[in-house]
Scaffold this motif. Structure first.
Motif: not given
Length: 98
Positions: A15-17, A58-62, A74-78
């Motif tokens: 979860w550090g991202w 960190v979009q891709l990690a999300c 919800g919206v996660w990582g776009g």
């Protein structure tokens, strides 16, 4: 009593991202729809969230987290919940409004 020495250590790698996320400190209503809002309001909220995600380091990690955790809302990582579930053939359950 639980023997704490047998518990796993912190999972910061998992979860550090989040510490570097562009949304850190943002109003969560941007990413999660308030109940009872119109379709237009939902689309505007999603567009605003996606703009913030597009600039996030960190979009891709999300996104990866949301897909692996099967985040239903919800919206996660776009990606919206509908976009995340598009390839699975399963639609996320919707909250009832009104």
């Amino acid at each position: 009593m639980t023997d704490a020495s047998r518990l796993p250590g912190p999972f910061e790698h998992a979860w550090g991202w989040q510490l570097d996320a562009a949304c850190r400190g943002a109003d969560s209503r941007l990413f999660f729809p308030p109940v009872g809002r119109s379709e237009r309001a939902r689309r505007e909220r999603e567009a605003s969230a996606k703009r913030l995600c597009a600039e996030c380091p960190v979009q891709l990690a999300c996104r990866r987290y949301a897909l692996e955790a099967r985040e239903s809302y919800g919206v996660w990582g776009g990606l919206t919940e509908d976009e995340r579930f598009a390839d699975t053939g399963r639609r996320p359950r919707r909250r009832r409004t009104g």
